[in-house]
Design a protein around this motif. Structure first.
Motif, PDB file in Angstrom:
ATOM      1  N   LEU A  57       0.830  -1.204   0.000  1.00 32.71           N
ATOM      2  CA  LEU A  57       0.000   0.000   0.000  1.00 32.71           C
ATOM      3  C   LEU A  57       0.864   1.255   0.000  1.00 32.71           C
ATOM      4  N   ALA A  58       1.922   1.250   0.798  1.00 32.34           N
ATOM      5  CA  ALA A  58       2.808   2.416   0.862  1.00 32.34           C
ATOM      6  C   ALA A  58       3.497   2.657  -0.478  1.00 32.34           C
ATOM      7  N   ILE A  59       3.933   1.588  -1.128  1.00 32.19           N
ATOM      8  CA  ILE A  59       4.553   1.725  -2.455  1.00 32.19           C
ATOM      9  C   ILE A  59       3.546   2.324  -3.434  1.00 32.19           C
ATOM     10  N   GLY A  60       2.320   1.822  -3.413  1.00 32.94           N
ATOM     11  CA  GLY A  60       1.301   2.334  -4.315  1.00 32.94           C
ATOM     12  C   GLY A  60       1.033   3.815  -4.106  1.00 32.94           C
ATOM     13  N   LEU A  61       0.904   4.232  -2.865  1.00 30.08           N
ATOM     14  CA  LEU A  61       0.651   5.643  -2.589  1.00 30.08           C
ATOM     15  C   LEU A  61       1.824   6.515  -3.024  1.00 30.08           C
ATOM     16  N   ALA A  62       3.049   6.014  -2.809  1.00 27.76           N
ATOM     17  CA  ALA A  62       4.233   6.778  -3.211  1.00 27.76           C
ATOM     18  C   ALA A  62       4.349   6.884  -4.724  1.00 27.76           C
ATOM     19  N   ILE A  63       3.712   5.968  -5.432  1.00 22.21           N
ATOM     20  CA  ILE A  63       3.723   5.994  -6.896  1.00 22.21           C
ATOM     21  C   ILE A  63       2.561   6.818  -7.440  1.00 22.21           C
ATOM     22  N   TYR A  64       1.363   6.502  -6.982  1.00 24.77           N
ATOM     23  CA  TYR A  64       0.172   7.046  -7.611  1.00 24.77           C
ATOM     24  C   TYR A  64      -0.123   8.491  -7.229  1.00 24.77           C
ATOM     25  N   ILE A  65       0.174   8.899  -6.014  1.00 25.35           N
ATOM     26  CA  ILE A  65      -0.129  10.275  -5.641  1.00 25.35           C
ATOM     27  C   ILE A  65       0.671  11.270  -6.493  1.00 25.35           C
ATOM     28  N   PRO A  66       1.991  11.104  -6.668  1.00 22.24           N
ATOM     29  CA  PRO A  66       2.705  12.048  -7.542  1.00 22.24           C
ATOM     30  C   PRO A  66       2.297  11.932  -9.013  1.00 22.24           C
ATOM     31  N   GLN A  67       2.131  10.686  -9.501  1.00 21.12           N
ATOM     32  CA  GLN A  67       1.811  10.506 -10.908  1.00 21.12           C
ATOM     33  C   GLN A  67       0.391  10.964 -11.244  1.00 21.12           C
ATOM     34  N   LEU A  68      -0.523  10.805 -10.297  1.00 17.23           N
ATOM     35  CA  LEU A  68      -1.934  11.127 -10.529  1.00 17.23           C
ATOM     36  C   LEU A  68      -2.385  12.278  -9.645  1.00 17.23           C
ATOM     37  N   ALA A  69      -1.512  13.251  -9.468  1.00 15.84           N
ATOM     38  CA  ALA A  69      -1.859  14.402  -8.640  1.00 15.84           C
ATOM     39  C   ALA A  69      -3.061  15.160  -9.189  1.00 15.84           C
ATOM     40  N   PHE A  70      -3.308  15.046 -10.497  1.00 17.65           N
ATOM     41  CA  PHE A  70      -4.439  15.744 -11.101  1.00 17.65           C
ATOM     42  C   PHE A  70      -5.778  15.194 -10.601  1.00 17.65           C
ATOM     43  N   PHE A  71      -5.784  14.020  -9.954  1.00 18.76           N
ATOM     44  CA  PHE A  71      -7.021  13.525  -9.344  1.00 18.76           C
ATOM     45  C   PHE A  71      -7.584  14.554  -8.357  1.00 18.76           C
ATOM     46  N   TRP A  72      -6.669  15.261  -7.668  1.00 19.52           N
ATOM     47  CA  TRP A  72      -7.126  16.252  -6.702  1.00 19.52           C
ATOM     48  C   TRP A  72      -7.865  17.387  -7.411  1.00 19.52           C
ATOM     49  N   THR A  73      -7.377  17.774  -8.589  1.00 15.00           N
ATOM     50  CA  THR A  73      -8.047  18.817  -9.363  1.00 15.00           C
ATOM     51  C   THR A  73      -9.444  18.371  -9.784  1.00 15.00           C
ATOM     52  N   LEU A  74      -9.576  17.089 -10.134  1.00 16.88           N
ATOM     53  CA  LEU A  74     -10.853  16.573 -10.611  1.00 16.88           C
ATOM     54  C   LEU A  74     -11.827  16.294  -9.478  1.00 16.88           C
TER      55      LEU A  74
END
Length: 479
Positions: free
Chosen positions: A70-87
């Protein structure tokens, strides 16, 4: 004295394993970001897969395995998919967590399978488990999301022509199989295993596979598109006038998804009649009570609607219309052309159907809002080249604010329009694949892997444990 030494060694062992687990976790995160940031680093995706594979043998409990994944996933997906916050604002948090859970599931299943069946069994099962989990999270449930798959990392790289033969999901299967193969050699340390895997990968990929030759009698269509986002109808009409004067030889003009709120306006249809041109543009087919279909319309040179196709996969959690009830091919004057809309291209099950119906090219009107940022546009831009290469079909992807692409049947981007680029014009020639596209072999294997992974998960996580077999595997983490 001897007993105290043994006790001290046993106390140190868990700490050593946790340090190694932390090292592989950091390696997984770093290699993934490098692979997705720099095209030259794409082969490092195998270090990401190798690190996940190794983690399954290092963590003493399923709970720890889940937390590390889970920690690896969050460290990967939050930076790569930061635009989710915009949406989605705060709604982005559960989406990041859901995506991360799929990586955690792989590590947990790996640990459980190792302790139940042993190293060789897990080495054989790992590629199927990876493919099963990846396909399910990408295609088969409500929050399906296929971006950031290992396969897409090779888009617009010299290695695309190799991996596209396996398909986007088959690429992950092949790389995980390579990782599993080198990991069963006990005499190799972790670093040497990773180096061996990368070496075998580069050997496998060299020399380059030549692009397929285009038949001399292949049909071609000249296309052009204009990037516009929420533009007034008159601005679109003026832009079309400018484009047709600049590019009078173009056969088909394309506008983005949601170019119009409603059907194609009469003034735009009249433009097609005056200039005797085809136009593909996104609009809405309103059916009442606030419901509609998100549609790509084809306007003929006589100003009439000659074809239309609704979006098959509306974006979850957004107002994006109803899902299409069916898919059909446009029998254009140049050949069979399949229409998909934006997010549809992210799902193989949508485009596979167009290929089965004999599509010789694909045109994809897309709405990528400029405020979603450059990262979102770049990630979405990886989908088209992979689709072209794996189907062996040319694709014209016209986006509202970039990155629009004309892609050859070998996955090479022959023309592109920038982000941001309101009013930018992209034009080129599409050479249709007269024999139609080909569906790669990973599709059938993916369904089998989903079923097999489901059975394996139930058996190893909820089945009756065999203590003797589990105890016999306590030394496998040293391998």
């Amino acid at each position: 004295m001897i007993s105290s030494s043994i006790a001290e060694a046993q106390a140190k062992a868990p700490r050593q394993e946790m340090r190694r687990a932390s090292f592989y976790s950091l390696t997984a995160v770093a290699s993934f970001h490098l692979a997705y940031t720099f095209f030259a680093c794409a082969p490092l995706i195998i270090a990401f897969l190798y690190s996940l594979y190794r983690l399954s043998s290092l963590l003493p409990t399923n709970r720890q395995a889940f937390y590390f994944g889970l920690a690896i996933g969050l460290a990967i997906y939050i930076p790569q998919l930061a635009f989710f916050w915009t949406l989605f604002q705060v709604g982005a948090l559960p989406l990041w967590i859901i995506l991360s859970c799929w990586l955690a599931a792989f590590v947990v299943l790996g640990r459980a399978c190792l302790r139940r069946f042993g190293v060789i069994a897990w080495a054989c099962a790992a590629p199927f488990v990876w493919l099963g989990l990846e396909y399910f999270r990408s295609e088969l449930y409500y929050f399906r999301f296929s971006w950031l798959s290992p396969g897409y990392v090779f888009s617009e790289t010299p290695w695309l022509s190799y991996f596209s033969a396996f398909g986007v999901y088959g690429t992950g299967f092949v790389l995980m199989a390579l990782v599993s193969f080198v990991s069963v050699f006990p005499r190799l340390t972790g670093v040497w295993r990773l180096g061996t895997a990368l070496g075998l990968l580069l050997i496998f990929l060299y020399p380059m596979v030549p692009s397929a030759k285009v038949p001399a009698n292949a049909s071609s269509v000249r296309v052009a598109g204009i990037q516009f986002e929420f533009a007034p109808v008159m601005d679109i009409r003026e832009a079309l006038d400018i484009a047709v004067k600049k590019l009078p030889e173009v056969d088909v003009f394309v506008l983005s998804e949601y170019s119009f709120t409603g059907p194609i306006p009469d003034i735009i249809r009249k433009w097609c009649l005056v200039h005797h041109k085809y136009l593909i543009a996104g609009g809405e087919d309103v059916i009442g009570q606030g419901q509609y279909y998100n549609v790509a319309y084809v306007v003929g040179p006589d100003g009439s609607i000659v074809f239309q196709q609704a979006k098959c996969v509306p974006v979850q959690l957004m107002k994006d219309g109803l899902a299409a009830k069916s898919q059909k091919i446009w029998n254009s004057p140049w050949g069979k052309i399949g229409l998909a809309i934006c997010y549809d291209a992210s799902y193989t099950r949508v485009l596979d159907e167009l290929v089965r119906q004999g599509a010789e090219a694909l045109i994809i009107p897309t709405m990528d809002v400029v405020d979603w940022g450059a990262r979102q546009h770049k990630l979405h831009g990886r989908v088209g080249p992979m689709r072209s290469a794996e189907y062996r079909l040319p694709i014209f992807r016209l986006c509202s604010s970039g990155i629009s692409q004309i892609i050859t049947a070998s996955g090479v981007v022959s023309a592109r329009a920038p982000y941001p680029g309101s009013g930018s014009i992209i034009s080129g020639q599409m050479t249709l694949t007269s024999a139609g596209g080909k569906i790669p072999p990973d599709r059938l294997l993916a369904f089998a892997s989903v079923v097999a992974t489901g059975f394996l998960a139930v058996f190893v996580l909820f089945g009756r444990r065999s203590n003797a077999l589990e105890n016999s595997q306590l030394s496998m983490s040293a391998m």
